[in-house]
Design a protein around this motif. Structure first.
Motif, PDB file in Angstrom:
ATOM      1  N   ASN A 135      -4.730   7.003  -8.553  1.00  0.00           N
ATOM      2  CA  ASN A 135      -5.744   5.934  -8.571  1.00  0.00           C
ATOM      3  C   ASN A 135      -6.278   5.678  -9.983  1.00  0.00           C
ATOM      4  O   ASN A 135      -6.499   4.531 -10.379  1.00  0.00           O
ATOM      5  CB  ASN A 135      -6.902   6.286  -7.628  1.00  0.00           C
ATOM      6  CG  ASN A 135      -6.513   6.083  -6.177  1.00  0.00           C
ATOM      7  OD1 ASN A 135      -5.628   5.295  -5.869  1.00  0.00           O
ATOM      8  ND2 ASN A 135      -7.153   6.812  -5.276  1.00  0.00           N
ATOM      9  N   HIS A 178      -1.693  10.887   3.719  1.00  0.00           N
ATOM     10  CA  HIS A 178      -3.108  11.176   3.459  1.00  0.00           C
ATOM     11  C   HIS A 178      -4.079  10.029   3.732  1.00  0.00           C
ATOM     12  O   HIS A 178      -5.251  10.271   3.996  1.00  0.00           O
ATOM     13  CB  HIS A 178      -3.316  11.733   2.035  1.00  0.00           C
ATOM     14  CG  HIS A 178      -3.350  10.703   0.958  1.00  0.00           C
ATOM     15  ND1 HIS A 178      -2.219  10.234   0.335  1.00  0.00           N
ATOM     16  CD2 HIS A 178      -4.378  10.029   0.380  1.00  0.00           C
ATOM     17  CE1 HIS A 178      -2.551   9.341  -0.576  1.00  0.00           C
ATOM     18  NE2 HIS A 178      -3.866   9.196  -0.566  1.00  0.00           N
ATOM     19  N   ASP A 179      -3.597   8.773   3.689  1.00  0.00           N
ATOM     20  CA  ASP A 179      -4.515   7.649   3.947  1.00  0.00           C
ATOM     21  C   ASP A 179      -4.280   6.993   5.306  1.00  0.00           C
ATOM     22  O   ASP A 179      -4.896   5.964   5.605  1.00  0.00           O
ATOM     23  CB  ASP A 179      -4.378   6.585   2.837  1.00  0.00           C
ATOM     24  CG  ASP A 179      -5.160   6.962   1.576  1.00  0.00           C
ATOM     25  OD1 ASP A 179      -6.221   7.614   1.701  1.00  0.00           O
ATOM     26  OD2 ASP A 179      -4.721   6.604   0.462  1.00  0.00           O
ATOM     27  N   HIS A 234       1.465   3.715  -2.854  1.00  0.00           N
ATOM     28  CA  HIS A 234       0.477   4.728  -3.246  1.00  0.00           C
ATOM     29  C   HIS A 234       0.762   6.112  -2.635  1.00  0.00           C
ATOM     30  O   HIS A 234       0.967   7.071  -3.397  1.00  0.00           O
ATOM     31  CB  HIS A 234      -0.935   4.218  -2.938  1.00  0.00           C
ATOM     32  CG  HIS A 234      -1.995   5.259  -3.005  1.00  0.00           C
ATOM     33  ND1 HIS A 234      -2.363   5.879  -4.181  1.00  0.00           N
ATOM     34  CD2 HIS A 234      -2.758   5.825  -2.035  1.00  0.00           C
ATOM     35  CE1 HIS A 234      -3.316   6.770  -3.928  1.00  0.00           C
ATOM     36  NE2 HIS A 234      -3.569   6.758  -2.638  1.00  0.00           N
ATOM     37  N   TYR A 294       0.807  -1.221   0.000  1.00  0.00           N
ATOM     38  CA  TYR A 294       0.000   0.000   0.000  1.00  0.00           C
ATOM     39  C   TYR A 294       0.845   1.278   0.000  1.00  0.00           C
ATOM     40  O   TYR A 294       0.478   2.282  -0.624  1.00  0.00           O
ATOM     41  CB  TYR A 294      -0.959   0.005   1.209  1.00  0.00           C
ATOM     42  CG  TYR A 294      -2.035   1.017   1.019  1.00  0.00           C
ATOM     43  CD1 TYR A 294      -3.199   0.681   0.341  1.00  0.00           C
ATOM     44  CD2 TYR A 294      -1.853   2.344   1.420  1.00  0.00           C
ATOM     45  CE1 TYR A 294      -4.166   1.628   0.095  1.00  0.00           C
ATOM     46  CE2 TYR A 294      -2.823   3.295   1.173  1.00  0.00           C
ATOM     47  CZ  TYR A 294      -3.972   2.934   0.518  1.00  0.00           C
ATOM     48  OH  TYR A 294      -4.921   3.876   0.249  1.00  0.00           O
ATOM     49  N   ASP A 316      -3.813  12.418  -5.734  1.00  0.00           N
ATOM     50  CA  ASP A 316      -4.392  11.127  -5.298  1.00  0.00           C
ATOM     51  C   ASP A 316      -5.242  10.519  -6.413  1.00  0.00           C
ATOM     52  O   ASP A 316      -5.145   9.332  -6.741  1.00  0.00           O
ATOM     53  CB  ASP A 316      -5.243  11.392  -4.045  1.00  0.00           C
ATOM     54  CG  ASP A 316      -5.795  10.133  -3.406  1.00  0.00           C
ATOM     55  OD1 ASP A 316      -5.119   9.085  -3.442  1.00  0.00           O
ATOM     56  OD2 ASP A 316      -6.917  10.194  -2.851  1.00  0.00           O
TER      57      ASP A 316
END
Ligand code: NDP
Ligand code: ZN
Length: 197
Positions: free
Chosen positions: A136, A71-72, A45, A42, A132
């Motif tokens: 994606n 950010h996540d 990303h 992950y 982002d």
């Protein structure tokens, strides 16, 4: 406790903070994978989102870059906003909070809130959102995630376009990249519809 702003640090101090931030995010996301067949770690990303900002958006504001890396973390891990504030300061915490969905809400409501809120978030948060979505959507162009249909991926493009509509007027380069992505997705989708007609 970080009391001074990342914007006021020396180059050396900032380099240390960016590495500390990357290490922090890598540890937080260590058990997570992206939804591609390969199960990419992950952390690729958020680091990729930060890299889009510097390399493609010419964005070098430390608050934006640190927020992109983080950010996540609150949305997808046990990280708290208090922790982010303690380690990286209140400006970064604020931007991360602006791009964090409230996961207690039903999914469709969260999706609609992203569309409704995007025009009202800060310039810094809009930059993170632009990068982002680029990341994606590029992932979706490469490969449909495990368990998704092509239609679901297309729906994601349409939703992302609405979110990005609210972030326009923020960064010409990033918005031009997104325009190109949306245009080519539309072309591909129309081709696909014609083929199946
Ligand atoms: P999700 O929100 O479930 O998934 C998309 C998110 O997953 C991205 O925003 C990204 O978030 C993360 N992600 C992880 N790996 C990848 C990857 N390889 N490629 C792209 N994103 C990745 O999707 P949606 O629910 O929005 O689904 C899209 C559309 O499909 C919706 O509009 C919905 O109407 C429709 N649909 C939804 C279904 C559902 O069960 N939700 C079922 C059928 C259709 P991050 O940046 O946080 O990593
Ligand atoms: Zn993300």
């Amino acid at each position: 406790m970080t009391t001074i702003s990342p914007r006021d640090l020396s180059k050396g101090q900032l380099l240390s903070l960016v590495l500390k931030c990357s290490d922090f995010a890598a540890k937080k996301h260590k058990r997570q994978k992206r939804m591609d067949k390969e199960g990419t770690p992950y952390i690729n990303h958020p680091l990729g989102v930060a890299n889009i900002l510097t390399e493609e958006g010419d964005v070098h504001d430390p608050v934006v870059i640190l927020s992109a890396i983080l950010h996540d973390t609150v949305e997808d891990t046990e990280t708290t906003f208090e922790e982010i504030e303690r380690e990286f300061g209140s400006e970064v915490k604020l931007v991360v909070s602006e791009v964090t969905d409230d996961k207690t809400l039903p999914k469709m409501e969260r999706k609609q809130l992203q569309i409704d809120h995007s025009p009202h978030i800060s310039h810094e948060a809009k930059l993170v959102k632009l990068a982002d979505k680029i990341y994606n959507l590029r992932d979706l162009r490469k490969e449909i995630p495990v368990g998704w249909t092509a239609e679901r991926a297309h729906e994601y493009f349409k939703w992302a376009e609405q979110v990005i509509q609210g972030c326009r007027g923020t960064n010409e380069r990033l918005e031009a990249i997104l325009d190109e992505i949306f245009a080519s997705e539309k072309m591909e989708h129309e081709k696909m519809l014609k083929k199946s007609a």
